[in-house]
Design a protein around this motif. Structure first.
Motif, PDB file in Angstrom:
ATOM      1  N   ASN A 354       7.482   1.521  -2.154  1.00  0.00           N
ATOM      2  CA  ASN A 354       6.834   2.592  -1.397  1.00  0.00           C
ATOM      3  C   ASN A 354       7.717   3.831  -1.401  1.00  0.00           C
ATOM      4  O   ASN A 354       8.923   3.744  -1.177  1.00  0.00           O
ATOM      5  CB  ASN A 354       6.586   2.114   0.044  1.00  0.00           C
ATOM      6  CG  ASN A 354       6.005   3.195   0.920  1.00  0.00           C
ATOM      7  OD1 ASN A 354       5.199   3.998   0.472  1.00  0.00           O
ATOM      8  ND2 ASN A 354       6.413   3.227   2.175  1.00  0.00           N
ATOM      9  N   GLU A 356       7.143   6.573   0.624  1.00  0.00           N
ATOM     10  CA  GLU A 356       6.843   7.365   1.813  1.00  0.00           C
ATOM     11  C   GLU A 356       7.573   6.795   3.032  1.00  0.00           C
ATOM     12  O   GLU A 356       7.961   5.633   3.053  1.00  0.00           O
ATOM     13  CB  GLU A 356       5.335   7.355   2.089  1.00  0.00           C
ATOM     14  CG  GLU A 356       4.473   7.837   0.934  1.00  0.00           C
ATOM     15  CD  GLU A 356       4.574   9.331   0.722  1.00  0.00           C
ATOM     16  OE1 GLU A 356       5.047  10.015   1.662  1.00  0.00           O
ATOM     17  OE2 GLU A 356       4.180   9.823  -0.352  1.00  0.00           O
ATOM     18  N   ARG A 360       3.836   7.503   7.379  1.00  0.00           N
ATOM     19  CA  ARG A 360       3.002   8.170   6.371  1.00  0.00           C
ATOM     20  C   ARG A 360       2.777   7.294   5.149  1.00  0.00           C
ATOM     21  O   ARG A 360       2.266   7.769   4.133  1.00  0.00           O
ATOM     22  CB  ARG A 360       3.638   9.495   5.946  1.00  0.00           C
ATOM     23  CG  ARG A 360       3.683  10.545   7.021  1.00  0.00           C
ATOM     24  CD  ARG A 360       3.587  11.952   6.443  1.00  0.00           C
ATOM     25  NE  ARG A 360       4.503  12.184   5.344  1.00  0.00           N
ATOM     26  CZ  ARG A 360       5.707  12.718   5.463  1.00  0.00           C
ATOM     27  NH1 ARG A 360       6.149  13.086   6.652  1.00  0.00           N
ATOM     28  NH2 ARG A 360       6.474  12.916   4.417  1.00  0.00           N
ATOM     29  N   SER A 361       3.128   6.022   5.222  1.00  0.00           N
ATOM     30  CA  SER A 361       2.914   5.112   4.098  1.00  0.00           C
ATOM     31  C   SER A 361       1.426   4.882   3.897  1.00  0.00           C
ATOM     32  O   SER A 361       0.702   4.553   4.841  1.00  0.00           O
ATOM     33  CB  SER A 361       3.627   3.782   4.359  1.00  0.00           C
ATOM     34  OG  SER A 361       5.025   3.962   4.394  1.00  0.00           O
ATOM     35  N   LYS A 362       0.971   5.041   2.688  1.00  0.00           N
ATOM     36  CA  LYS A 362      -0.460   4.962   2.370  1.00  0.00           C
ATOM     37  C   LYS A 362      -0.876   3.512   2.183  1.00  0.00           C
ATOM     38  O   LYS A 362      -0.570   2.883   1.169  1.00  0.00           O
ATOM     39  CB  LYS A 362      -0.754   5.785   1.124  1.00  0.00           C
ATOM     40  CG  LYS A 362      -0.442   7.268   1.302  1.00  0.00           C
ATOM     41  CD  LYS A 362      -0.574   8.037   0.005  1.00  0.00           C
ATOM     42  CE  LYS A 362      -0.241   9.510   0.215  1.00  0.00           C
ATOM     43  NZ  LYS A 362      -0.277  10.281  -1.054  1.00  0.00           N
ATOM     44  N   ARG A 364      -3.355   1.188   1.185  1.00  0.00           N
ATOM     45  CA  ARG A 364      -4.559   1.150   0.358  1.00  0.00           C
ATOM     46  C   ARG A 364      -5.230  -0.217   0.460  1.00  0.00           C
ATOM     47  O   ARG A 364      -4.633  -1.188   0.909  1.00  0.00           O
ATOM     48  CB  ARG A 364      -4.221   1.458  -1.102  1.00  0.00           C
ATOM     49  CG  ARG A 364      -3.628   2.841  -1.328  1.00  0.00           C
ATOM     50  CD  ARG A 364      -3.218   3.019  -2.781  1.00  0.00           C
ATOM     51  NE  ARG A 364      -2.605   4.311  -3.021  1.00  0.00           N
ATOM     52  CZ  ARG A 364      -3.267   5.396  -3.441  1.00  0.00           C
ATOM     53  NH1 ARG A 364      -4.572   5.315  -3.649  1.00  0.00           N
ATOM     54  NH2 ARG A 364      -2.637   6.536  -3.648  1.00  0.00           N
ATOM     55  N   VAL A 496      -5.323  10.178   7.759  1.00  0.00           N
ATOM     56  CA  VAL A 496      -5.375  10.452   6.315  1.00  0.00           C
ATOM     57  C   VAL A 496      -4.021  10.895   5.797  1.00  0.00           C
ATOM     58  O   VAL A 496      -3.552  10.443   4.746  1.00  0.00           O
ATOM     59  CB  VAL A 496      -6.444  11.525   6.010  1.00  0.00           C
ATOM     60  CG1 VAL A 496      -6.388  11.933   4.532  1.00  0.00           C
ATOM     61  CG2 VAL A 496      -7.825  10.989   6.346  1.00  0.00           C
ATOM     62  N   GLY A 497      -3.346  11.782   6.523  1.00  0.00           N
ATOM     63  CA  GLY A 497      -2.049  12.260   6.095  1.00  0.00           C
ATOM     64  C   GLY A 497      -2.161  13.446   5.154  1.00  0.00           C
ATOM     65  O   GLY A 497      -3.220  14.081   5.029  1.00  0.00           O
ATOM     66  N   VAL A 503      -7.583  12.662  -2.319  1.00  0.00           N
ATOM     67  CA  VAL A 503      -8.373  12.881  -1.097  1.00  0.00           C
ATOM     68  C   VAL A 503      -9.512  13.840  -1.415  1.00  0.00           C
ATOM     69  O   VAL A 503      -9.301  14.910  -2.004  1.00  0.00           O
ATOM     70  CB  VAL A 503      -7.496  13.456   0.031  1.00  0.00           C
ATOM     71  CG1 VAL A 503      -8.339  13.764   1.257  1.00  0.00           C
ATOM     72  CG2 VAL A 503      -6.387  12.477   0.383  1.00  0.00           C
ATOM     73  N   SER A 542     -10.280   9.601   2.485  1.00  0.00           N
ATOM     74  CA  SER A 542      -9.206   9.107   1.616  1.00  0.00           C
ATOM     75  C   SER A 542      -9.370   7.621   1.337  1.00  0.00           C
ATOM     76  O   SER A 542      -9.959   6.888   2.147  1.00  0.00           O
ATOM     77  CB  SER A 542      -7.844   9.342   2.280  1.00  0.00           C
ATOM     78  OG  SER A 542      -7.699   8.529   3.430  1.00  0.00           O
ATOM     79  N   TRP A 544      -7.097   5.485   1.505  1.00  0.00           N
ATOM     80  CA  TRP A 544      -6.014   4.821   2.217  1.00  0.00           C
ATOM     81  C   TRP A 544      -6.058   5.224   3.690  1.00  0.00           C
ATOM     82  O   TRP A 544      -6.834   6.071   4.097  1.00  0.00           O
ATOM     83  CB  TRP A 544      -4.657   5.192   1.621  1.00  0.00           C
ATOM     84  CG  TRP A 544      -4.349   6.669   1.721  1.00  0.00           C
ATOM     85  CD1 TRP A 544      -4.079   7.400   2.838  1.00  0.00           C
ATOM     86  CD2 TRP A 544      -4.321   7.601   0.634  1.00  0.00           C
ATOM     87  NE1 TRP A 544      -3.874   8.715   2.539  1.00  0.00           N
ATOM     88  CE2 TRP A 544      -4.009   8.874   1.195  1.00  0.00           C
ATOM     89  CE3 TRP A 544      -4.502   7.491  -0.739  1.00  0.00           C
ATOM     90  CZ2 TRP A 544      -3.895  10.005   0.396  1.00  0.00           C
ATOM     91  CZ3 TRP A 544      -4.380   8.633  -1.517  1.00  0.00           C
ATOM     92  CH2 TRP A 544      -4.085   9.862  -0.947  1.00  0.00           C
ATOM     93  N   ILE A 546      -3.072   5.781   7.093  1.00  0.00           N
ATOM     94  CA  ILE A 546      -1.679   5.772   7.519  1.00  0.00           C
ATOM     95  C   ILE A 546      -1.639   5.501   9.018  1.00  0.00           C
ATOM     96  O   ILE A 546      -2.618   5.720   9.733  1.00  0.00           O
ATOM     97  CB  ILE A 546      -0.969   7.104   7.198  1.00  0.00           C
ATOM     98  CG1 ILE A 546      -1.590   8.255   8.002  1.00  0.00           C
ATOM     99  CG2 ILE A 546      -1.029   7.411   5.703  1.00  0.00           C
ATOM    100  CD1 ILE A 546      -0.834   9.566   7.873  1.00  0.00           C
TER     101      ILE A 546
END
Length: 583
Positions: A354, A356, A360-362, A364, A496-497, A503, A542, A544, A546
């Motif tokens: 990762n 991020e 803020r880690s996406k 998915r 979403v971030g 996005v 998005s 993903w 967060i």
């Protein structure tokens, strides 16, 4: 001889006779038996075929293709693959063939049963078997103390940089860490003897002079200006130094000073691999010509891979030293060096790494129930220390979905009112759970504002201020929250971030309800989270979600595609031990 006659000769066919010049029989072959009768002993001779001069395997292939013309495309493909196989490891043609072949053949994801296996296949002792190479620079050296604080009592760590010296850790100077100048070490290599006038070498000399003169302002400015260029000069000398220092380590980890590794997850992950096999692991980026592990997400090399690079292939190592003077990214330079010795990045596990920070880690859909190995982009010391506080003392592998629980943020899709009624028998306790109590609320208007801010989706049934205690605001709800998609709306939050090319942004969306419907409609099957901006009318959807945190802009409403998230979690692996993590 015409071209058609030559081709027919290759496959053993006689030439086509010309209509104006029909073939004439040889005077001696008009009646060969007459010559035999006369006792001359002459016999007719078969016509020579040019195919007889070709190698036997090729002649057989020609006969096969002649009788099976549909096999010709397959023959061409096989010849192409065999030709690519004998090319150098770093040949563009070979890399292209390998890239497309891997995409074609590699289907699905490898099993993750190893994550919760009681005993790993290959035992890993963190202090004895793992060597960590921490990469920093003069401009970012202030991150190093926070990094050591966040990871706690790790094993053996060597710090490499573009300057040398010592660093005192702890308020009382409990630990002194030596910083090794890997740029200087690399330039001492004889292969670079005639290239010391290179412009990148000149930049390093300017930085070294400023550091030696203790001109902090100048050195800091130079490091900010071209420190990223000098970073490429650290990779190869740093790994070579680490291998010479720890020749018997099973695993070598290369990390940046703003990278945090989840030790429990990484340790269990490494127990899945044989260190005596060549493993190059990380977060895959780049095109097919040099797929490389993103350095910020951490790079992992096995004992066999390090041995092949540093000890068994000095020629490839020398080439990498030369390329380090011009290469932009050191992690790509490392990948090229490994490719030259036949070691390619294993991309099957790239999704575990990762790049991020945690919030803020996406998350998915393809990795929700998978372990997470690293966090990145933690440039401020307080950010690194905060991550260390949350993850330093975990005793089990951390999954992506665990981020909600670790940071104390309720996971909206997991709230089940019916389950709450079953587990909580006392009606009074259920009633208390359906209330929010806010303290230090100074007026009725503040209490009303909180009610409106939190329950714009009409979940709340009422509010009261000053009862039963002064400055206390009680918000009543008809039922526990999050039992529908509308209930999962959160004001002044963003699930979403940062917006990027993945996005999709809708313009001129009138309400949060409309934005939610954009995310849940069938046209966007991959949408997991959405955010609506009331001031601009933009709706971001998005693939993903967060964990997020409260945003400064007071115009955002964010939520989830609850049905999709619940479906994804239901499809998580059901191997033993995972179910207990869903509470």
């Amino acid at each position: 001889m015409t071209l058609s006659d030559f081709v027919r000769g290759l496959i053993g066919e006689p030439p086509i006779p010309s209509p104006s010049h029909p073939p004439q029989p040889h005077p001696q072959t008009a009646n060969p038996y007459a010559n035999i009768a006369q006792g001359s002993g002459w016999t007719p001779r078969r016509r020579r075929s040019t195919r007889r001069f070709l190698p036997r395997p090729l002649r057989r292939a020609i006969r096969f293709l002649k009788s099976n013309w549909l096999s010709f495309p397959l023959f061409v493909i096989v010849c192409f693959l065999l030709g690519a196989a004998v090319l150098p490891y770093d040949s563009t043609l070979r890399l292209g063939v390998r890239w497309n072949w891997k995409r074609l053949v590699t289907g699905g994801r490898p099993s993750e049963e190893w994550v919760l296996r009681e005993r790993p296949e290959y035992e890993v002792d963190w202090g004895r078997d793992v060597g960590v190479v921490l990469k920093t620079g003069y401009g970012t050296r202030g991150r190093v103390p926070a990094w050591f604080e966040s990871v706690g009592g790790w094993g053996e760590v060597v710090v490499i940089a573009d300057y040398g010296g010592e660093m005192v850790l702890g308020d009382g100077g409990e630990r002194v860490v030596k910083v090794y100048d890997m740029v200087e070490r690399g330039l001492e290599n004889p292969i670079l003897g005639g290239l010391l006038g290179h412009k990148r070498v000149g930049k390093y000399e300017r930085l070294t002079a400023a550091v030696g003169a203790k001109d902090e302002e100048l050195a800091g400015g130079l490091s900010k200006e071209f420190g990223w260029e000098l970073d490429a000069l650290k990779f190869i000398p740093g790994l070579e130094f680490a291998y010479q220092r720890w020749p018997d380590k099973k695993w070598y980890l290369l990390v940046d000073d703003d990278t945090f590794l989840v030790e429990t997850s990484v340790k269990r992950f490494l127990g899945h691999f044989d260190p005596e096999e060549k493993h190059y692991l990380g977060n895959a980026v780049g095109d097919f010509r040099a797929r490389f592990a993103h350095g910020g997400s951490a790079v992992i090399l096995s004992q066999a891979a390090m041995r092949a690079l540093v000890k068994e292939n000095p020629k490839a190592l020398k080439t990498s030293y030369l390329e380090s003077l011009d290469e932009v990214w050191g992690d790509r330079l490392l990948a090229k060096a490994l490719i030259r010795v036949g070691i390619y990045l294993d991309e099957r596990y790239a999704y575990l790494f990762n790049g991020e920070p945690p919030r803020r880690s996406k998350i998915r859909g393809d990795r929700m129930c998978s372990p997470i190995l690293s966090f990145h982009t933690l440039p401020q010391p307080e950010m690194m220390r905060d991550v260390g506080e949350h993850f330093r003392n975990v005793t089990e592998p951390v999954f992506w979905l665990d981020l909600w629980k670790i940071y104390g943020v309720p996971a909206p899709w997991r709230w089940d009112p019916e389950m709450t009624k079953k587990t909580i028998k006392d009606p009074k306790q259920r009633e208390e759970m359906s209330r929010i109590v806010l303290r230090d609320v100074k007026s009725e208007w503040e209490c009303l504002a909180e009610y409106n801010r939190r329950f714009r989706a009409s979940i709340g049934t009422g509010w009261a201020w000053g009862k039963p205690e002064p400055d206390v605001c009680v918000i009543f709800r008809s039922a526990p929250p999050f039992d529908s998609e509308v209930d999962a709306w959160t004001l002044d939050w963003d699930y979403v971030g940062p917006v990027d090319e993945a996005v999709y942004t809708h313009e001129n969306v009138a309400s949060a309800q409309d934005c939610m419907e954009k995310c849940t409609e069938k046209a966007f099957k991959t949408c997991i989270a959405w955010t609506w901006e009331s001031s601009t009318g933009r709706c971001h959807v998005s693939p993903w979600m967060i964990v997020g945190e409260e945003v400064k802009e007071q115009d955002k409403v964010s939520g989830f595609n609850i049905r999709r998230v619940r479906k994804l979690e239901r499809e998580c692996p059901t191997f033993d031990g995972y179910e207990s993590r869903r509470d």
